[in-house]
Write an enzyme that holds these catalytic residues in place. Structure first.
Site, short mmCIF file in Angstrom:
data_model
loop_
_atom_site.label_atom_id
_atom_site.label_comp_id
_atom_site.label_asym_id
_atom_site.label_seq_id
_atom_site.Cartn_x
_atom_site.Cartn_y
_atom_site.Cartn_z
N SER A 67 0.82 -1.21 0.00
CA SER A 67 0.00 0.00 0.00
C SER A 67 0.85 1.26 0.00
O SER A 67 1.69 1.44 0.89
CB SER A 67 -0.87 0.03 1.26
N HIS A 70 -3.61 1.05 -4.04
CA HIS A 70 -3.16 -0.07 -4.89
C HIS A 70 -3.64 0.19 -6.31
O HIS A 70 -4.84 0.17 -6.58
CB HIS A 70 -3.74 -1.40 -4.38
N HIS A 126 -6.09 -8.75 -1.25
CA HIS A 126 -6.09 -9.08 0.18
C HIS A 126 -7.29 -9.96 0.51
O HIS A 126 -8.35 -9.82 -0.11
CB HIS A 126 -6.17 -7.80 1.03
N TYR A 129 -9.19 -9.59 2.98
CA TYR A 129 -10.32 -8.79 3.47
C TYR A 129 -11.17 -8.21 2.33
O TYR A 129 -12.28 -7.73 2.56
CB TYR A 129 -9.86 -7.67 4.42
N MET A 158 -1.60 -7.18 6.77
CA MET A 158 -2.75 -7.94 6.25
C MET A 158 -2.45 -8.58 4.89
O MET A 158 -3.37 -8.78 4.09
CB MET A 158 -3.96 -7.01 6.10
N SER A 159 -1.20 -8.87 4.63
CA SER A 159 -0.88 -9.43 3.30
C SER A 159 0.36 -10.32 3.40
O SER A 159 0.67 -10.84 4.47
CB SER A 159 -0.62 -8.28 2.31
N ASN A 214 3.24 2.65 11.24
CA ASN A 214 2.67 3.11 12.52
C ASN A 214 3.18 2.20 13.63
O ASN A 214 3.59 1.08 13.38
CB ASN A 214 1.13 3.04 12.47
#
Ligand SMILES: O=P(O)(O)O[C@@H]1C[C@H](O)[C@@H](CO)O1
Ligand SMILES: Nc1nc2[nH]cnc2c(=O)[nH]1
Length: 278
Positions: free
Chosen positions: A31, A62, A84, A86, A212-213, A236
């Site tokens: 991302s 993306h 992803h 999600y 998440m990937s 973060n």
């Protein structure tokens, strides 16, 4: 043939016919991590929607295109945008582009991502080389009938991230004067971010960064015998005892801000990877 095999074969044949060359190295951009790619390096940009059998990426940050590029003179496929879990794709669909690389014979795969830092010593904006991963997505792209032509039913996972590539990445970072952390990435399905209690649990489990990937892609690539390097951009801090609120917009802003550092590292590394096409 399974549906995913048919789709991967269709996409692979199309890529073979429509790409000027089949590079030996491929890069998946996480991302917000693509702005360092010089437009002059791009020989061809193919929207995923044009590749038969490919899913289409739905996430902000993306782009959703396969670039045939030359990074400092070295040919590379650049997947600008990934899929992803999600987004609602199956684990096999998420990793379909990786299966295509395996079928095309591409040897080196660099997976990048935006991730939260669980290790309190790692700074926001820094880069982390993956030494290993923990799969907490609840899914595995190899579930279902094994495609024996692609790899073994029970792939060994004792060394997913290639030590020689990692060594080269550390060397490239040193040559660029960059700090490159090393650590374990844990993948969750998302899309919700972590509660403090979850963050504490993942840290106790031994993870240094969370995202998440990457892990489904690494499993598929390893199954097919590609050499893998993983790099997280730490967008973060995700610390249980001083957890700050974050948002996808903030994650993207920080990824954009760190993209040049990632670009310097990859521009120094990719031309030295060697292999079939140099
Ligand atoms: O594709 P990556 O792993 O860089 O994307 C991460 C995971 C989510 O899409 C997003 C979370 O904000 O960044
Ligand atoms: N799960 C998760 N994904 C991220 N992607 C970027 N930062 C984070 C984070 O803190 N948690």
């Amino acid at each position: 043939m399974t549906d995913i095999q048919t789709r991967a074969r269709t996409a692979t044949d199309w890529i073979r016919k429509n790409c000027p060359s089949i590079p030996n190295t491929a890069l998946v951009l996480g991302s917000g991590l693509g702005k360092w790619i010089d437009s002059a390096w791009i020989q061809k940009s193919i929207p995923y929607a044009d590749i038969p059998g490919f899913p289409v990426s739905t996430v902000e940050g993306h782009a959703g295109a396969l670039l045939v590029a030359e990074i400092k003179g070295t040919p590379a496929f650049v997947f600008s945008g990934r899929f992803h879990l999600y987004e609602g794709y199956s684990p096999r669909e998420v990793t379909l582009p990786i299966a295509c690389l395996g079928l095309l014979g591409t040897e080196n795969l660099i997976l990048t991502n935006a991730a939260g830092a669980l290790n309190p010593l790692f700074a926001t904006g820094g880069l982390m080389l993956l030494t290993d991963h923990i799969n907490m997505t609840g899914h595995n792209p190899l579930t279902g009938p094994n495609v024996d032509d692609w790899g073994p039913r029970f792939p060994d996972m004792s060394q997913v991230y290639c030590p020689a590539l990692r060594e080269q990445a550390m060397q490239a970072a040193m040559n660029c004067g960059q700090r490159l952390e090393q650590g374990v990435y844990v993948a969750v399905a998302g899309p919700s971010l972590e509660t403090p209690a979850e963050t504490r649990m993942y840290r106790i489990m031994g993870a240094d960064a969370i995202g998440m990937s990457t892990v489904p892609e690494a499993i598929t690539a390893h199954h097919m015998g590609l050499k893998i390097l993983g790099i997280s951009c730490l967008t973060n801090k995700n610390l249980p005892d001083c957890m700050a609120q974050t948002s996808h917009a903030e994650i993207l802003d920080q990824a954009n801000a760190s993209s040049d550092a990632l670009g310097s590292l990859l521009s120094a590394l990719i031309p030295n990877l060697g292999g079939r096409h140099g």
